[in-house]
Design a protein around this motif. Structure first.
Motif, short mmCIF file in Angstrom:
data_model
loop_
_atom_site.label_atom_id
_atom_site.label_comp_id
_atom_site.label_asym_id
_atom_site.label_seq_id
_atom_site.Cartn_x
_atom_site.Cartn_y
_atom_site.Cartn_z
N PHE A 2 0.84 -1.19 0.00
CA PHE A 2 0.00 0.00 0.00
C PHE A 2 0.88 1.24 0.00
O PHE A 2 1.85 1.33 0.73
N ARG A 3 0.52 2.19 -0.83
CA ARG A 3 1.25 3.46 -0.91
C ARG A 3 0.27 4.61 -0.71
O ARG A 3 -0.84 4.59 -1.23
N THR A 43 3.92 10.86 7.03
CA THR A 43 4.77 10.91 5.84
C THR A 43 4.29 9.83 4.88
O THR A 43 3.40 9.04 5.23
N SER A 44 4.90 9.75 3.72
CA SER A 44 4.52 8.70 2.78
C SER A 44 4.98 7.33 3.27
O SER A 44 4.53 6.31 2.76
N ASN A 45 5.85 7.30 4.26
CA ASN A 45 6.31 6.01 4.82
C ASN A 45 5.48 5.55 6.00
O ASN A 45 5.31 4.34 6.20
N GLY A 46 5.00 6.48 6.83
CA GLY A 46 4.28 6.03 8.00
C GLY A 46 3.69 7.14 8.83
O GLY A 46 3.78 8.32 8.51
N LEU A 47 3.07 6.71 9.91
CA LEU A 47 2.46 7.59 10.90
C LEU A 47 3.22 7.42 12.21
O LEU A 47 3.52 6.29 12.61
N LEU A 65 3.03 2.62 6.71
CA LEU A 65 1.82 2.58 5.88
C LEU A 65 1.74 1.32 5.03
O LEU A 65 0.65 0.79 4.82
N ARG A 66 2.87 0.82 4.58
CA ARG A 66 2.84 -0.38 3.72
C ARG A 66 2.35 -1.61 4.47
O ARG A 66 1.94 -2.58 3.87
N ASP A 67 2.40 -1.56 5.81
CA ASP A 67 1.97 -2.69 6.64
C ASP A 67 0.51 -2.63 7.06
O ASP A 67 0.04 -3.50 7.78
N LEU A 68 -0.21 -1.60 6.64
CA LEU A 68 -1.59 -1.42 7.10
C LEU A 68 -2.55 -2.40 6.44
O LEU A 68 -2.51 -2.62 5.23
N ALA A 69 -3.43 -2.97 7.24
CA ALA A 69 -4.49 -3.83 6.74
C ALA A 69 -5.84 -3.12 6.84
O ALA A 69 -6.73 -3.35 6.03
#
Length: 163
Positions: A18-19, A89-93, A105-109
């Protein structure tokens, strides 16, 4: 130059992560609103005043150490509440707190925005997040722009995961 990335190989590797790209990067928001912070400090101060009114000058004796220890834990929490910041950020919270919270963020379900309509000025909207590994986190933010990004993030994540 030829590519070794055949469709079969790409399918074997699984779906793309996810991006999400925020409106501007990094987005930073206080975790809690000013009225909520004022209320927390007023309650903490009121508790100290009430305890002193109840017991007077005796409050400095060791018999009341347990009371001041409890008040100290509350003061520690209020201090973190006053300083808490949320960064997207585009990488995370990330959120600074008693223990810092960080979610990639890429790990979010799953993501769901939870708020009390009409009371955003007092009760901070929060984003409930669950990762692909089942870990859940709650991130608070009071800035309206950040709340809109939370809403957009949850909508885009839901669409991405339903593909």
């Amino acid at each position: 130059m030829t590519s070794n990335h055949t469709p079969e190989l790409m399918a074997h590797l699984g779906p793309a992560p996810f991006r999400f790209v925020p409106q501007h990067e990094p987005m930073v928001s206080p975790a809690f609103s000013r009225p909520f912070k004022i209320m927390a400090v007023a309650l903490l101060s009121g508790l100290a005043f009430w305890a002193y009114q109840l017991h007077g000058a005796q409050m400095v004796t060791t018999d009341y150490l347990w009371l001041w220890a409890a008040w100290g834990i509350m003061a520690y929490t209020v201090g973190h509440l006053l300083m808490g910041k949320t960064t997207l950020t585009s990488n995370g919270l990330e959120q600074t707190w008693i223990w810092d919270k960080k979610v990639e963020l890429r790990d979010l379900a799953y993501a769901k925005l939870i708020r009390v309509p009409g009371l955003d000025w007092l009760v901070a909207p929060r984003l409930y997040l669950r990762t692909l590994m089942g870990k859940f986190t709650v991130i608070y933010a009071c800035d309206p722009d950040m709340v809109e990004e939370f809403k957009r993030l949850s909508t885009e994540l839901k669409a991405f995961r339903s593909m």
